[in-house]
Design an enzyme around this catalytic site. Structure first.
Site, PDB file in Angstrom:
ATOM      1  N   TYR A  34      -9.116  -0.612  -2.102  1.00 57.07           N
ATOM      2  CA  TYR A  34      -9.407   0.655  -1.647  1.00 57.07           C
ATOM      3  C   TYR A  34      -9.558   1.369  -2.937  1.00 57.07           C
ATOM      4  CZ  TYR A  34      -8.355   5.597  -0.355  1.00 57.07           C
ATOM      5  OH  TYR A  34      -8.454   6.943  -0.249  1.00 57.07           O
ATOM      6  N   ASN A  36     -10.760   4.956  -4.165  1.00 58.88           N
ATOM      7  CA  ASN A  36     -11.084   6.330  -3.845  1.00 58.88           C
ATOM      8  C   ASN A  36     -11.670   6.696  -5.151  1.00 58.88           C
ATOM      9  OD1 ASN A  36     -11.090   8.478  -2.354  1.00 58.88           O
ATOM     10  ND2 ASN A  36      -8.968   9.097  -2.351  1.00 58.88           N
ATOM     11  N   ARG A  84     -19.811  11.330   5.722  1.00 61.36           N
ATOM     12  CA  ARG A  84     -18.698  11.688   6.547  1.00 61.36           C
ATOM     13  C   ARG A  84     -18.503  13.154   6.047  1.00 61.36           C
ATOM     14  NH1 ARG A  84     -15.519   7.481   4.755  1.00 61.36           N
ATOM     15  NH2 ARG A  84     -13.906   9.083   4.137  1.00 61.36           N
ATOM     16  N   ASP A  86     -14.559  14.915   5.807  1.00 61.63           N
ATOM     17  CA  ASP A  86     -13.095  14.696   6.163  1.00 61.63           C
ATOM     18  C   ASP A  86     -12.552  16.151   6.185  1.00 61.63           C
ATOM     19  OD1 ASP A  86     -13.825  12.052   6.030  1.00 61.63           O
ATOM     20  OD2 ASP A  86     -12.834  11.758   4.068  1.00 61.63           O
ATOM     21  N   ASP A 115     -14.661   5.423  -1.351  1.00 61.94           N
ATOM     22  CA  ASP A 115     -15.096   6.506  -0.875  1.00 61.94           C
ATOM     23  C   ASP A 115     -15.468   7.531  -2.205  1.00 61.94           C
ATOM     24  OD1 ASP A 115     -14.763   6.688   1.753  1.00 61.94           O
ATOM     25  OD2 ASP A 115     -12.720   7.729   1.728  1.00 61.94           O
TER      26      ASP A 115
END
Length: 127
Positions: A34, A36, A84, A86, A115
């Site tokens: 992940y 970010n 997106r 968020d 992201d």
């Protein structure tokens, strides 16, 4: 087996449905990454679950909830891109953040998730 887009849609919906960290982590491979952006990548399902739990928590300065709203989604094989908004809910307010997310899937699970967002926008809205 579900299509990569279907898996990512369910993952985003799980965030919006206030699923717990264990439910979110179940979407990931054991060796998932992940990232970010612009923070350092987090490697491994357990480490990612711990990372999520570190910022999704009640009370200041924690984030109570994040709702992932998909604007656009596209896939090329096992790679899924999301545009997106968020929605972050804090104890005293909420705010929107535009995010581009890239998901790589392997065997029906997310093996990489990146992201991209405006960090200055995020930090100014967090207060």
């Amino acid at each position: 087996m579900e299509s990569p887009i279907d898996v990512v849609r369910r993952f985003c919906a799980a965030w919006s449905d206030h699923a717990g960290v264990d439910v979110l982590a179940a979407f990931l491979t054991d060796d998932a990454v992940y990232h970010n952006i612009p923070f350092a990548p987090v490697i491994g399902r357990e480490a990612i679950a711990d990372n999520i739990a570190s910022f999704i928590r009640p009370g200041p300065p924690g984030i109570v909830d994040i709702d992932f709203r998909i604007i656009n989604i596209a896939a090329n094989g096992p790679i899924v891109m999301t545009e997106r908004v968020d929605i972050f809910t804090l104890p005293d307010r909420s705010f929107d953040l535009q995010v581009m997310g890239i998901f790589e899937l392997r065997d029906g699970k997310i093996s990489a998730w990146r992201d991209y967002f405006d960090l200055q926008q995020f930090t100014s809205r967090m207060g």
